[in-house]
Design a protein around this motif. Sequence first.
Motif, PDB file in Angstrom:
ATOM      1  N   UNK A   1      16.565   0.156  -0.737  1.00  0.00           N
ATOM      2  CA  UNK A   1      15.616  -0.768  -0.109  1.00  0.00           C
ATOM      3  C   UNK A   1      16.273  -2.108   0.200  1.00  0.00           C
ATOM      4  N   UNK A   2      17.212  -2.501  -0.652  1.00  0.00           N
ATOM      5  CA  UNK A   2      17.903  -3.780  -0.439  1.00  0.00           C
ATOM      6  C   UNK A   2      18.770  -3.755   0.810  1.00  0.00           C
ATOM      7  N   UNK A   3      19.101  -2.554   1.279  1.00  0.00           N
ATOM      8  CA  UNK A   3      19.963  -2.417   2.457  1.00  0.00           C
ATOM      9  C   UNK A   3      19.184  -2.046   3.713  1.00  0.00           C
TER      10      UNK A   3
ATOM     11  N   UNK B   1      17.438   5.186  -6.939  1.00  0.00           N
ATOM     12  CA  UNK B   1      18.098   5.405  -5.648  1.00  0.00           C
ATOM     13  C   UNK B   1      17.389   4.710  -4.502  1.00  0.00           C
ATOM     14  N   UNK B   2      16.089   4.965  -4.360  1.00  0.00           N
ATOM     15  CA  UNK B   2      15.339   4.356  -3.264  1.00  0.00           C
ATOM     16  C   UNK B   2      15.201   2.848  -3.459  1.00  0.00           C
TER      17      UNK B   2
ATOM     18  N   UNK C   1       0.805  -1.217   0.000  1.00  0.00           N
ATOM     19  CA  UNK C   1       0.000   0.000   0.000  1.00  0.00           C
ATOM     20  C   UNK C   1       0.841   1.272   0.000  1.00  0.00           C
ATOM     21  N   UNK C   2       1.991   1.270   0.706  1.00  0.00           N
ATOM     22  CA  UNK C   2       2.812   2.487   0.750  1.00  0.00           C
ATOM     23  C   UNK C   2       3.428   2.784  -0.610  1.00  0.00           C
ATOM     24  N   UNK C   3       3.699   1.738  -1.396  1.00  0.00           N
ATOM     25  CA  UNK C   3       4.203   1.959  -2.756  1.00  0.00           C
ATOM     26  C   UNK C   3       3.153   2.701  -3.578  1.00  0.00           C
ATOM     27  N   UNK C   4       1.913   2.261  -3.478  1.00  0.00           N
ATOM     28  CA  UNK C   4       0.837   2.920  -4.213  1.00  0.00           C
ATOM     29  C   UNK C   4       0.568   4.325  -3.683  1.00  0.00           C
TER      30      UNK C   4
ATOM     31  N   UNK D   1      10.467  -0.366   9.323  1.00  0.00           N
ATOM     32  CA  UNK D   1      10.103   1.044   9.150  1.00  0.00           C
ATOM     33  C   UNK D   1      10.909   1.686   8.023  1.00  0.00           C
ATOM     34  N   UNK D   2      12.221   1.470   8.014  1.00  0.00           N
ATOM     35  CA  UNK D   2      13.056   2.059   6.961  1.00  0.00           C
ATOM     36  C   UNK D   2      12.688   1.497   5.591  1.00  0.00           C
ATOM     37  N   UNK D   3      12.341   0.213   5.541  1.00  0.00           N
ATOM     38  CA  UNK D   3      11.927  -0.380   4.273  1.00  0.00           C
ATOM     39  C   UNK D   3      10.630   0.265   3.781  1.00  0.00           C
ATOM     40  N   UNK D   4       9.707   0.515   4.694  1.00  0.00           N
ATOM     41  CA  UNK D   4       8.439   1.158   4.323  1.00  0.00           C
ATOM     42  C   UNK D   4       8.692   2.547   3.730  1.00  0.00           C
ATOM     43  N   UNK D   5       9.570   3.320   4.353  1.00  0.00           N
ATOM     44  CA  UNK D   5       9.865   4.676   3.876  1.00  0.00           C
ATOM     45  C   UNK D   5      10.485   4.628   2.481  1.00  0.00           C
ATOM     46  N   UNK D   6      11.458   3.727   2.300  1.00  0.00           N
ATOM     47  CA  UNK D   6      12.150   3.633   1.020  1.00  0.00           C
ATOM     48  C   UNK D   6      11.224   3.131  -0.090  1.00  0.00           C
TER      49      UNK D   6
END
Length: 488
Positions: free
Chosen positions: A109-111, A104-105, A69-72, A116-121
């Motif tokens: 994301x792989x790192x 970039x993002x 959902x955050x991607x959308x 939470x950080x994955x959601x933001x990226x």
Amino acid sequence: MPPEDGVETFTVDEALGKMGFGYFHVIVIVYAGMAWISEAMEMMLLSFVGPALQSAWGISSRQQSLITSVVFAGMLVGAYSWGIVSDKHGRKKGFLITAMFTSGAGFLSALAPNYVSLMILRCLVGVGLGGGPVLSSWFLEFIPSRSRGTWMVTFSAFWTLGTVFEASIAWAIMPTLGWRWLLAASSIPSSLLLIFYWVVPESPRFLCSKGRMTEAFNILEKIARLNKTKLPSGRLVSDHQIELQDKNLSSEDTRLLSLEANEHAASREKDSKTGGFSSLFVLLSPNLVRSTLLLWFVFFGNAFSYYGLVLLTSELNGRSSCARKDLQPEKSLDVNYRDIFITSFAEVPGLIIAAVTIDKLGRKNSMASMFFLCCIFLFPLVFHQPQDFTTGLLFGARTCITATFTIVYIYAPEIYPTSVRTTGVGLASSVGRIGGMTCPLVAIGLIHGCHQTAAIILFELVVFVSGICVLLFPFETSGRELTDHVDT
């Protein structure tokens, strides 16, 4: 065009029509297609990363849904924002920024060290992916009107290539290297857009709409050289100038203005009329409001159905039986990879159907028939079906939705003038992202809650209403030339 004060003139459409499709267009379609591959891969990987994170980090089904959902949500913001940027400052600047966000993002994301950080990226990846309509509009503006439908379907084939490629590398990478390597590999196509950014030109149609006739003419000359053809004789004029002549709104003094003076005057006029929220008022003006509102729901229905079907492929086959709690994770993952890989190929017949019907039946009839046929494929899934039969039904449904998605991305830019084209398509795409945001709640939430019947009925309603909306579109665009400004 007829002589103007003894001087022959021609428009961008006439120049593109005479030059035809050549070597330059191969470069353009490969570059724009790379963006389509990138978006398809970034969206397809959600089917694999969610279950992997559920196993690796112990996230809940709700948290898994939120990753999608955050991607959308990011795409919703990006689609409208980049549309405004590209309509005001140029197509190239629009897709440069989107490629920077996505690559970039996507790699970072792989790192990501935690949820939470994955959601933001991933949200930032979505912001970048929202610029997809910019590149599709940019490509459309280089295509002669007589072959626009065929070549836009060919362009859409890159999306199918991206989905099949992502399913293939996921099947190869996930069991051995894991989800981080899949995220890193999926960011490569968007990085290529940055590397080859200098190769591609600005849209001459956009330049004409801003009164930058000299720059537009230089780009058309470059296209002619690469295609080994010649431009029509005479002076390049914009559609806006022709409209003024036809309506007798231009005076003798206006006709005698130099090319440079025309550039500055037209540029000031267009910039004062479009850009920012004023573009939204144009889209909702009496001439466009019906098309705009109907297009919003069709995009919503397409995104809701398409991404929902992608998720349903793994959810129905891997988790549909609520009683079988002892299903081994390893086996279900193998089944998911196989089924997603198989249904990815459903996009190939979808493209073929779109290519065959788009000009023969027209945009509207092609889309409507595919929406209604999709309803027929989905209906048996109201009840639990055997796995192979379920996969076959989802294959057929995805074929239909691929065809409608392909055609609507051709129809949408055709109904809007150049001055608001990417904003209009971007805003419609943003509404579509709302459908993408809500579909995980259905595909994952309802299926996990043992409400398969309710989930499928909801999909049926959305698809059926989308088909009705298509029939209500005010006009057919097959064979029509693109316009630069809203008719008054």
